[in-house]
Design a protein around this motif. Sequence first.
Motif, mmCIF file in Angstrom:
data_model
loop_
_atom_site.group_PDB
_atom_site.id
_atom_site.type_symbol
_atom_site.label_atom_id
_atom_site.label_comp_id
_atom_site.label_asym_id
_atom_site.label_seq_id
_atom_site.Cartn_x
_atom_site.Cartn_y
_atom_site.Cartn_z
ATOM 1 N N ALA A 195 0.856 -1.189 0.000
ATOM 2 C CA ALA A 195 0.000 0.000 0.000
ATOM 3 C C ALA A 195 0.886 1.229 0.000
ATOM 4 C CB ALA A 195 -0.906 -0.002 1.230
ATOM 5 N N THR A 196 0.508 2.235 -0.752
ATOM 6 C CA THR A 196 1.341 3.426 -0.864
ATOM 7 C C THR A 196 0.479 4.665 -1.098
ATOM 8 O OG1 THR A 196 3.008 4.561 -2.234
ATOM 9 C CG2 THR A 196 1.705 2.847 -3.297
ATOM 10 N N PRO A 197 0.849 5.796 -0.503
ATOM 11 C CA PRO A 197 0.094 7.027 -0.762
ATOM 12 C C PRO A 197 0.246 7.517 -2.193
ATOM 13 C CG PRO A 197 2.066 7.483 0.541
ATOM 14 C CD PRO A 197 1.929 5.996 0.479
ATOM 15 N N SER A 198 1.235 6.972 -2.919
ATOM 16 C CA SER A 198 1.397 7.351 -4.326
ATOM 17 C C SER A 198 0.263 6.830 -5.196
ATOM 18 C CB SER A 198 2.734 6.819 -4.865
ATOM 19 O OG SER A 198 3.822 7.469 -4.246
ATOM 20 N N LEU A 199 -0.571 5.926 -4.657
ATOM 21 C CA LEU A 199 -1.655 5.349 -5.439
ATOM 22 C C LEU A 199 -2.575 6.414 -6.012
ATOM 23 C CD1 LEU A 199 -3.299 2.912 -6.429
ATOM 24 C CD2 LEU A 199 -4.463 2.902 -4.216
ATOM 25 N N LEU A 200 -2.895 7.417 -5.222
ATOM 26 C CA LEU A 200 -3.879 8.414 -5.653
ATOM 27 C C LEU A 200 -3.254 9.621 -6.349
ATOM 28 C CD1 LEU A 200 -6.367 8.347 -2.652
ATOM 29 C CD2 LEU A 200 -6.397 7.015 -4.768
ATOM 30 N N SER A 201 -1.925 9.671 -6.430
ATOM 31 C CA SER A 201 -1.291 10.793 -7.122
ATOM 32 C C SER A 201 -0.292 10.337 -8.171
ATOM 33 C CB SER A 201 -0.570 11.705 -6.117
ATOM 34 O OG SER A 201 0.429 10.993 -5.406
ATOM 35 N N GLY A 202 0.139 9.077 -8.110
ATOM 36 C CA GLY A 202 1.153 8.621 -9.043
ATOM 37 C C GLY A 202 0.780 7.388 -9.834
ATOM 38 N N ILE A 203 -0.499 6.982 -9.775
ATOM 39 C CA ILE A 203 -0.923 5.791 -10.512
ATOM 40 C C ILE A 203 -0.878 6.048 -12.016
ATOM 41 C CG2 ILE A 203 -3.361 6.455 -10.359
ATOM 42 C CD1 ILE A 203 -4.052 3.463 -10.325
ATOM 43 N N TRP A 204 -0.482 5.029 -12.767
ATOM 44 C CA TRP A 204 -0.475 5.146 -14.225
ATOM 45 C C TRP A 204 -1.913 5.070 -14.728
ATOM 46 C CZ3 TRP A 204 3.328 6.041 -17.844
ATOM 47 C CH2 TRP A 204 2.939 5.894 -19.175
ATOM 48 N N GLY A 205 -2.323 6.067 -15.513
ATOM 49 C CA GLY A 205 -3.699 6.114 -15.992
ATOM 50 C C GLY A 205 -3.848 6.253 -17.495
ATOM 51 N N ASN A 206 -2.750 6.118 -18.243
ATOM 52 C CA ASN A 206 -2.830 6.279 -19.689
ATOM 53 C C ASN A 206 -3.049 4.942 -20.386
ATOM 54 O OD1 ASN A 206 -0.770 8.841 -19.058
ATOM 55 N ND2 ASN A 206 -2.283 9.187 -20.660
ATOM 56 N N ALA A 207 -4.136 4.838 -21.128
ATOM 57 C CA ALA A 207 -4.460 3.627 -21.868
ATOM 58 C C ALA A 207 -3.746 3.628 -23.220
ATOM 59 C CB ALA A 207 -5.968 3.517 -22.073
ATOM 60 N N THR A 208 -3.616 2.442 -23.806
ATOM 61 C CA THR A 208 -2.992 2.279 -25.122
ATOM 62 C C THR A 208 -3.951 1.484 -26.015
ATOM 63 O OG1 THR A 208 -0.767 2.269 -24.157
ATOM 64 C CG2 THR A 208 -1.002 1.356 -26.372
ATOM 65 N N PRO A 209 -4.284 1.977 -27.225
ATOM 66 C CA PRO A 209 -5.286 1.314 -28.086
ATOM 67 C C PRO A 209 -4.743 0.017 -28.699
ATOM 68 C CG PRO A 209 -4.324 3.180 -29.236
ATOM 69 C CD PRO A 209 -3.776 3.218 -27.842
ATOM 70 N N ARG A 210 -4.975 -1.080 -28.023
ATOM 71 C CA ARG A 210 -4.478 -2.381 -28.465
ATOM 72 C C ARG A 210 -4.970 -2.721 -29.883
ATOM 73 N NH1 ARG A 210 -3.120 -6.857 -24.969
ATOM 74 N NH2 ARG A 210 -4.231 -5.802 -23.270
ATOM 75 N N HIS A 211 -6.251 -2.454 -30.132
ATOM 76 C CA HIS A 211 -6.840 -2.820 -31.416
ATOM 77 C C HIS A 211 -6.208 -2.067 -32.579
ATOM 78 C CE1 HIS A 211 -8.918 0.981 -30.631
ATOM 79 N NE2 HIS A 211 -9.177 1.029 -31.922
ATOM 80 N N TYR A 212 -5.697 -0.875 -32.303
ATOM 81 C CA TYR A 212 -5.157 -0.007 -33.350
ATOM 82 C C TYR A 212 -3.670 -0.259 -33.586
ATOM 83 C CZ TYR A 212 -3.974 4.357 -35.810
ATOM 84 O OH TYR A 212 -3.528 5.278 -36.724
ATOM 85 N N LEU A 213 -2.912 -0.392 -32.502
ATOM 86 C CA LEU A 213 -1.462 -0.519 -32.623
ATOM 87 C C LEU A 213 -0.999 -1.934 -32.912
ATOM 88 C CD1 LEU A 213 -0.246 1.786 -29.701
ATOM 89 C CD2 LEU A 213 -0.395 2.321 -32.136
ATOM 90 N N GLY A 214 -1.834 -2.912 -32.597
ATOM 91 C CA GLY A 214 -1.409 -4.303 -32.692
ATOM 92 C C GLY A 214 -1.047 -4.811 -31.310
ATOM 93 N N ASP A 215 -1.153 -6.111 -31.113
ATOM 94 C CA ASP A 215 -1.007 -6.710 -29.781
ATOM 95 C C ASP A 215 0.345 -7.398 -29.656
ATOM 96 O OD1 ASP A 215 -1.317 -7.819 -27.315
ATOM 97 O OD2 ASP A 215 -3.269 -8.717 -27.730
ATOM 98 N N ILE A 216 1.200 -6.828 -28.834
ATOM 99 C CA ILE A 216 2.517 -7.420 -28.606
ATOM 100 C C ILE A 216 2.397 -8.760 -27.888
ATOM 101 C CG2 ILE A 216 2.958 -6.313 -26.366
ATOM 102 C CD1 ILE A 216 5.825 -5.854 -27.311
ATOM 103 N N MET A 217 1.291 -8.961 -27.172
ATOM 104 C CA MET A 217 1.111 -10.189 -26.399
ATOM 105 C C MET A 217 0.853 -11.401 -27.290
ATOM 106 S SD MET A 217 1.619 -8.848 -23.510
ATOM 107 C CE MET A 217 1.290 -10.267 -22.462
ATOM 108 N N THR A 218 0.292 -11.165 -28.471
ATOM 109 C CA THR A 218 -0.007 -12.272 -29.381
ATOM 110 C C THR A 218 0.984 -12.357 -30.534
ATOM 111 O OG1 THR A 218 -1.498 -10.890 -30.706
ATOM 112 C CG2 THR A 218 -2.462 -12.127 -28.862
ATOM 113 N N GLY A 219 1.962 -11.463 -30.534
ATOM 114 C CA GLY A 219 2.960 -11.476 -31.595
ATOM 115 C C GLY A 219 2.565 -10.697 -32.825
ATOM 116 N N ASP A 220 1.463 -9.937 -32.758
ATOM 117 C CA ASP A 220 1.059 -9.110 -33.899
ATOM 118 C C ASP A 220 2.152 -8.106 -34.260
ATOM 119 O OD1 ASP A 220 -1.346 -10.345 -33.992
ATOM 120 O OD2 ASP A 220 -2.500 -8.724 -33.071
ATOM 121 N N VAL A 221 2.870 -7.657 -33.256
ATOM 122 C CA VAL A 221 3.867 -6.620 -33.439
ATOM 123 C C VAL A 221 4.942 -6.802 -32.377
ATOM 124 C CG1 VAL A 221 2.676 -4.976 -31.922
ATOM 125 C CG2 VAL A 221 4.164 -4.103 -33.728
#
Length: 610
Positions: free
Chosen positions: A217-243
Amino acid sequence: MAKKQFLLLASLLLVLSVFLAACSGKEKEESGEKDTGKDNGKTETSKGDDTESEDPNAGLDFPFEVSNKGEALEDGELTYGLQTDTPFEGTLSPVFYENQPDATVMQFFNESVFDYDGDYMITNDGAATYEVSDDKKTIDITIKDGVKWHDGEPLKASDLQYSYQLLGHPDYTGTRYTFMIQNVVGMDEYHAGETKDISGIKVSEDDKTISITYKEATPSLLSGIWGNATPRHYLGDIMTGDVTMEELQSSDKIRVNPIGFGPYKVKKIVPGESVLYERFDDYYKGKPAVKSLVLKVVSSATVLESLKKGDIDIVSIPVDQYENAKGIDNIELLADIDYAYTYIGFKLGKYDDEKKENIMDPNAKLADKRVRKAMWYAMDNETVGKELYHGLRIPATTLIIPVFENFHDSNLETPSYDPEKAKALLDEAGFKDVDGDGFREDADGKEFVLNFASMSGGETAEPIAQFYMQNWADVGIKVQLVDGRLHEMNSFYDMVKTDDPKVDIFQAAWGVSSDPSPAGIYSRDASFNYSRYTSEKNDELLEAGVSEKAFDTEYRKDIYKQWQELMVEDVPVAPTVYRYYLMGVNKRVVNYSIDPGSDDADVWRWGVSE
C-alpha cells in the motif's frame, strides 16, 4: 553580487546579442526540460512556500486566467505555440515518449482515464471512476459509458491493461518502468519473462473494469498511478505477436497517425514542426470549443514577434524575455511557480542495462563529495535569477520543490554562494594549485579539468554556462565545455543518458510529477538518475517514502526531510534555481487558465472570441 561577476554577465550578454543578430534567426534551445511522466495533461502549477528566503511570489503579481469573458466562436480556430528550438521528436505515446515537447503535442489528443483536482489527486470526473480497497492495496477502475477512441472503437479496460503489459515487458527499453509499475503484484515475474501474464491485474468479462493489486500500500496510489491507456486494437497486440516492441516504437501509428480519446483528433503532422488537429465531436465530456487547432514550433528568437503578429494565440515565453513581453499590447501574461527546477549533475557512474540499475564508480573524477559541495558553494545562483531572469527564477535549495508545502524543508541549511567555503572544502579534499597556474590539481597532484555539458537555448544559455564556469574558476576549478560548445537538446540528452565518458558535469532541468516521491528520478533502478548516485540510505528513505506507513503525512514528511538532508550531504546533483513559467496569451482567447483547480485548465474548453 561581486562586481566582476556582474560585468562578466553583462559582457557575455552583449557579445551574444550581437552574435544572434548576425545569425539572423539561427535556432537555439531555450530549456530542454525533461518530462518524468505525469499522467496529468494539465499545466502543473501551484503557489510556493511562504518563507522569506524562498517566496517565489514576492513582488510579483500575475493572473492565472485570461480576462476575456466573451463567448467562444462556434467554429473558431486556435494556434498553440510550442516554444522550442529543437524539432519535437514525435514519439507520441505516453509509454514511450521522454521529452516535454512530445508531451505538449499529446495533450490535445491523449489524456489519462482520470481527472485530477487542484492538488493533483485523481478524481472520478474523468473517463473512469475508481474504488480503493480497505487495505489500500487494490484499486478497481471502471471505464464510463460513451468513451471512444478517435476511430470510433470504445475505450476498454484492457486498453489500460495493455499499457501495463508494455511498460513491464522484458523488451521494454523506455524510462517508465518505475515504482508504481513495479509495485503491481506479479510484475517482477512478468518483467523477468517468467510468466506471460501479470497476476495482479484482472479485467472483467465485459471489459469495463480493471482491478490492479499492489504488493505494498502506498500514498502514491492516488497521485502517481499510471492512468494512460494504449489502443491495443489499433497498434497491434505485442502479447499475441502481432507486433514487436521495436516495431511498435517506430510505428507510423505512434509517430504519424496517433489516436487517443481526447478532445481533438490528429489530422496531419509535419514531423518536428507542426500538428493540425480537428475537433472530436464524440468527445465524452462534450463538444470541444474550437473546430480546429494548430500546434506549431516557435523558436525562442521569434516567439515575441509571433505573438505581436497574432500568428500564435498561446505560447510559453522564455522568462529572460519578460521585459520585452510586457510591452506587447495584444496579449496577456499569465505566470506561476513551476513544478520544475534546474540543476548541475555530477557524473558518478554508469547505468547497467543488464542489471537495470545505476552503478557508482569509486574512481569517478568527482567521487569526493567535498569537491561536489564546493562547486555548489561556488555558484552564484541569486545573481543568475535576478540579472538574467528578472527575478522569475530564485535560488534552489533542496530537491523537493517548495510547491510541495508538506514535504519541502525550507529550514534545511543548504549551500549558497560562498567562495571562501568552497575554497576551504577543496583545500580539505587536498585539491591545491601545485603548479601555480591558478587552477587546482587533484588530491594526487594530477591535472584536474572537468568537462561540462550544457544545452543551447535562448539568449541566456551561453552566458549562464560561462558564468558558472567563471564561478568555478574563481575557486580554482578548471571547467571547459564538452566539444568547446553548447549542444542542442536531443544530442545533449543522448550524451547524458548514455553516460558518455567525455561528460563530467552537466546542467539540466526536471519537470517533476504531481507525486512528491523523488524515487522516479533518484532511485537505484531509475534510468532517469543521470548522476548514477546510489546508497543504501537513499534506497531505504525512498522506499519508506512510498510505504504504507507514509499514509501518515507526518511520517512521510520526516522521511523526506531526512532524504533532503542526505542529498545535501552527498550532493549527487546541485539544484540551482526554482522557476516561474510565463505564458503569453492573445486577448481573443477565452476559457483559458493555468490554475489546475479551474475547469478552464482543460484544453477542450479553450476557445477564441471575435
